[in-house]
Design a protein around this motif. Structure first.
Motif, short mmCIF file in Angstrom:
data_model
loop_
_atom_site.label_atom_id
_atom_site.label_comp_id
_atom_site.label_asym_id
_atom_site.label_seq_id
_atom_site.Cartn_x
_atom_site.Cartn_y
_atom_site.Cartn_z
N ALA A 222 0.72 -1.21 -0.05
CA ALA A 222 0.10 0.11 -0.16
C ALA A 222 0.95 1.26 -0.03
O ALA A 222 0.64 2.39 -0.63
N LYS A 223 1.90 1.13 0.77
CA LYS A 223 2.79 2.37 0.87
C LYS A 223 3.56 2.66 -0.47
O LYS A 223 3.89 3.85 -0.95
N ILE A 224 3.80 1.43 -1.06
CA ILE A 224 4.74 1.42 -2.32
C ILE A 224 3.91 2.06 -3.47
O ILE A 224 4.19 3.00 -4.38
N LEU A 225 2.58 1.75 -3.60
CA LEU A 225 1.61 2.21 -4.27
C LEU A 225 1.36 3.59 -4.31
O LEU A 225 1.12 4.43 -5.08
N ALA A 226 1.22 4.13 -2.79
CA ALA A 226 1.02 5.59 -2.59
C ALA A 226 2.10 6.47 -3.10
O ALA A 226 2.12 7.59 -3.85
N LYS A 227 3.59 5.84 -3.07
CA LYS A 227 4.54 6.48 -3.60
C LYS A 227 4.64 6.56 -5.05
O LYS A 227 4.94 7.56 -5.70
N ALA A 228 4.33 5.33 -5.85
CA ALA A 228 4.51 5.08 -7.23
C ALA A 228 3.49 6.29 -7.86
O ALA A 228 3.98 6.74 -8.89
N ILE A 229 2.33 6.41 -7.35
CA ILE A 229 1.15 7.13 -8.24
C ILE A 229 1.41 8.57 -7.76
O ILE A 229 1.20 9.50 -8.64
N TYR B 145 -2.12 12.96 -5.74
CA TYR B 145 -3.38 12.18 -5.11
C TYR B 145 -3.43 12.09 -3.44
O TYR B 145 -1.95 11.83 -3.10
N LYS B 146 -4.43 12.16 -3.01
CA LYS B 146 -4.56 11.88 -1.54
C LYS B 146 -4.70 10.49 -1.17
O LYS B 146 -5.88 10.15 -1.87
N VAL B 147 -4.18 9.83 -0.46
CA VAL B 147 -4.33 8.37 -0.47
C VAL B 147 -4.51 8.14 1.08
O VAL B 147 -3.75 8.48 2.10
N TYR B 148 -5.69 7.23 1.24
CA TYR B 148 -5.99 6.88 2.67
C TYR B 148 -5.68 5.57 2.72
O TYR B 148 -6.33 4.62 2.16
N ILE B 149 -4.72 5.06 3.83
CA ILE B 149 -4.71 3.61 3.91
C ILE B 149 -5.27 3.14 5.13
O ILE B 149 -4.72 3.67 6.49
N ILE B 150 -6.19 2.34 5.22
CA ILE B 150 -6.81 1.87 6.44
C ILE B 150 -6.52 0.38 6.71
O ILE B 150 -6.94 -0.52 5.98
N ILE C 31 -2.41 9.42 4.30
CA ILE C 31 -2.78 9.18 5.61
C ILE C 31 -3.15 7.71 6.20
O ILE C 31 -3.85 7.23 5.13
N GLU C 32 -2.42 7.35 7.11
CA GLU C 32 -2.64 5.89 7.58
C GLU C 32 -3.59 5.87 8.60
O GLU C 32 -3.35 6.61 9.89
N ILE C 33 -4.49 5.10 8.90
CA ILE C 33 -5.38 4.89 9.89
C ILE C 33 -5.62 3.37 10.42
O ILE C 33 -5.78 2.57 9.53
N ALA D 133 -12.02 13.00 -7.12
CA ALA D 133 -11.12 12.40 -8.30
C ALA D 133 -9.60 12.27 -8.03
O ALA D 133 -8.92 11.44 -8.59
N HIS D 134 -9.34 13.08 -6.85
CA HIS D 134 -7.93 13.28 -6.46
C HIS D 134 -7.81 12.17 -5.28
O HIS D 134 -6.69 12.26 -4.56
N VAL D 135 -8.55 11.29 -4.83
CA VAL D 135 -8.58 10.48 -3.61
C VAL D 135 -8.47 8.98 -4.09
O VAL D 135 -9.48 8.64 -4.87
N ILE D 136 -7.79 8.23 -3.31
CA ILE D 136 -7.64 6.81 -3.55
C ILE D 136 -7.44 6.32 -1.97
O ILE D 136 -6.80 6.55 -1.17
N PHE D 137 -8.61 5.22 -1.98
CA PHE D 137 -8.62 4.48 -0.88
C PHE D 137 -7.86 3.11 -0.94
O PHE D 137 -8.11 2.44 -1.91
N ILE D 138 -7.12 2.73 0.25
CA ILE D 138 -6.24 1.63 0.17
C ILE D 138 -6.67 0.95 1.49
O ILE D 138 -6.29 1.28 2.54
N LEU D 139 -7.56 -0.22 1.49
CA LEU D 139 -7.98 -0.84 2.53
C LEU D 139 -7.18 -2.14 2.84
O LEU D 139 -6.97 -3.17 1.77
N ALA D 140 -6.73 -2.47 3.90
CA ALA D 140 -5.72 -3.76 4.23
C ALA D 140 -6.71 -4.32 5.46
O ALA D 140 -6.87 -3.95 6.21
N THR D 141 -6.52 -5.77 5.27
CA THR D 141 -7.31 -6.67 6.32
C THR D 141 -6.76 -8.06 6.46
O THR D 141 -6.35 -8.52 5.10
#
Length: 601
Positions: free
Chosen positions: A55-62, A120-125, A91-93, A148-156
């Motif tokens: 998720a962090k690598i994806l946030a950096k790459a985009i 992009y603003k990235v929310y990693i939950i 933002i990591e939550i 349009a400028h927001v990407i959510f990445i959910l991890a579980t």
């Protein structure tokens, strides 16, 4: 604190560094290159498989201005800020501690604002399955139509707990467990880079103990380095992981298969004294048995999973043990493993397990079959002899009846002569189940001479209390017994099963315990007489006949009614029941005659 754990120092910073997830990393890189990014992703999989790192690598790459072939440069200000966790647009939550509706509403409100530095603003939950139902509902609309400028990445780690309405609005990637070979290669790379000597077998033990989690593997490697002063040896790896050497497992199972209980128990004692965990020992045994079954079918599969470490003892064991035996062993091991979770004395369970595994054998069962056949044949011969004796006895009785008839005796005493032959064979009728159950009538008849209903009721009322004072073994033996007749000086107790009657008759400790219990409760100690339940009706009738023949009055009162009146009242009761109304019959059947009082209108 200057030192950092290995899993933090060697966390992947590029997609190519993510181990064992090639399909996922390739898909994400291609999506970045072709600019086919989704507005929401779901990364699901076991712990330590690279979900948060990806998720962090994806946030950096985009967001990286210098990204190449979908990979971040990790040198620009944005990449370094994301790596250090200081970029406000990523933002990591932690959903485990921020799982309420208010926190998610705050995320939804702030997501409307444009990013300050990044594209992009990235929310990693992380651990998104911990969100409450209200929080999921608050997130639902934003996931469906995000800015349009927001990407959510959910991890579980538990995707089954996420509502289907959420999953249908994201792109799901399932991270799989990392293979032991991949974990082994990564640890070798790290140790070579740090110029630390290591034992290949030690790294293989760690790779298998990690159970598919790279973070777990690096944490264990950290412990081994600390334990051995930066030396990675096989013995240190076994000590830290709590694993048992293959040689000890092979030796133990060989002794079990050969029914050598003493040596197998010695192996268990050696394992426990060396500080190994009992639960881990059982787990290693289950895995070892699994490898035996697999090796018998596909040796290549086991060699791959064991990273090529297959000793000669293992090969020899697989050639002598039967697959059916291994199946039973796995079942027993699984049962013991479940029981050991709730005990503070696992060594006891291991000893019991060892004895059970060592004495269980299909060969023993096959050897027992001829013996069973012999016993069956012997029993058949006994039955044939018994039948022949009965036939001879019946023929003799028939001759006596014919002689009496010719002499005219049968005309005067027909009923008696007819009933006598019936009674005599009945008294001598042997029972296969009671061939060894001998009852001493000389002890029973004196009890019946003085038996009263009141004495029997007194014993029945305190019977449960009496049994509760026995230990577990004796109480289990007496649970199938009940008093059927009693006087002040004796109690007749019937047993449902003949073999338990025999066991109780020879158990002096049991009789002493019963006597002590009655002395404590009733302040007197009657003698106990044990009988099989199926012989009690015959004994009771025999006693009645003996008393009548001797001209004595029958005083014995047994479990349900007086012995004297039990047979005489049957016809009267049947006639009375025929004349009773239907409702009275039903009431009597439900509640019994003792508490029913019928009054005429």
């Amino acid at each position: 604190m200057s030192y950092q754990a290995l899993y933090r120092v060697w966390r992947p910073q590029r997609f190519d560094d993510v181990i064992g997830q090639d399909v996922i990393t390739t898909t994400l890189k291609n999506a970045i290159v072709t600019n086919q990014l989704s507005h929401a992703y779901l990364f699901a999989g076991p712990r330590g498989t690279g979900k948060t790192s990806a998720a962090k690598i994806l946030a950096k790459a985009i967001n990286c201005p210098n990204q190449k072939d979908g990979e971040p440069c990790n040198e620009c200000e944005i990449c370094e800020s994301i790596t250090n966790g200081t970029l406000n647009d990523v933002i990591e939550i932690d959903a485990a501690s921020n799982n309420g509706v208010e926190e998610i509403r705050d995320v939804r409100d702030k997501a409307k604002y444009a990013p300050t530095q990044a594209t992009y603003k990235v929310y990693i939950i992380d651990e998104v399955h911990m969100l409450s139902t209200g929080a999921f509902n608050a997130l639902l609309k934003t996931l469906e139509e995000p800015p349009a400028h927001v990407i959510f990445i959910l991890a579980t780690t538990e995707p089954q707990k996420i509502p289907a309405t959420i999953i249908s609005r994201v792109q799901r990637f399932d991270f799989k467990r990392i293979t032991a070979n991949d974990i082994l290669g990564r640890m070798e790379f790290i140790l070579n880079d740090k110029k630390i000597d290591y034992d290949d077998k030690a790294l293989k033990v760690i790779a298998k103990a990690a159970e598919g989690g790279m973070r777990d593997a690096l944490s264990i490697l950290d412990q081994v380095l600390s334990f051995g002063f930066d030396k990675v040896t096989y013995e240190n790896a076994l000590q830290v992981t709590g694993s048992v050497t293959k040689s000890l497992l092979s030796k133990y199972l060989t002794n079990v298969v050969n029914h050598d209980v003493k040596d197998a128990l010695s192996d268990v004692r050696q394992m426990l004294e060396s500080g190994k965990d009992a639960a881990r020992f059982v787990e290693d045994l289950i895995k070892y048995c699994q490898d035996i079954l697999l090796y018998q079918q596909s040796p290549e599969m086991v060699e791959e999973s064991e990273l090529g470490v297959i000793d000669e003892e293992f090969k020899q064991l697989t050639s002598i043990v039967d697959a059916q035996r291994v199946y039973r062993m796995i079942v027993d091991l699984n049962d013991i493993q479940n029981q050991m979770r709730y005990t503070m004395h696992p060594d006891v369970y291991l000893d019991v397990l060892t004895v059970k595994l060592s004495t269980d054998s299909q060969q023993d069962a096959s050897q027992a079959q001829p013996q069973t056949v012999v016993q069956t044949a012997s029993a058949s011969n006994v039955d044939n002899q018994l039948v022949q004796q009965l036939k001879d006895q019946v023929a003799s009785l028939q001759k006596q009846v014919e002689e009496l008839t010719r002499n005219g005796v049968a005309a005067n005493n027909g009923s008696n002569s007819a009933s006598e032959p019936d009674r005599r064979p009945a008294a001598k009728k042997p029972s296969g189940s009671l061939s060894n159950a001998r009852v001493n009538l000389t002890k029973i008849y004196p009890v019946l001479d003085n038996a009263t209903r009141q004495d029997l009721t007194n014993i029945q009322n305190i019977w449960d209390e009496l049994l509760s004072g026995l230990d577990v073994t004796k109480r289990a033996l007496m649970n199938v017994s009940k008093p059927v007749a009693a006087s002040h000086d004796g109690v007749v107790v019937s047993f449902e099963y003949p073999f338990l009657f025999q066991k109780a008759s020879t158990d002096e400790e049991l009789q002493d315990a019963l006597g002590n219990g009655l002395d404590r409760i009733l302040s007197y100690v009657p003698d106990f007489v044990f009988i099989p339940a199926e012989q009690w009706p015959e004994i009771r009738k025999g006693y009645i006949v003996a008393q009548k023949n001797s001209g004595k009055e029958v005083r014995e009162e047994s479990e349900n009614s007086s012995v004297e009146n039990s047979d005489q009242n049957d016809d009267n009761n049947n006639e009375k029941q025929d004349n009773e109304p239907k409702i009275v019959k039903q009431a009597t059947q439900l509640f019994g005659e003792d508490i029913i009082d019928v009054k005429d209108d």
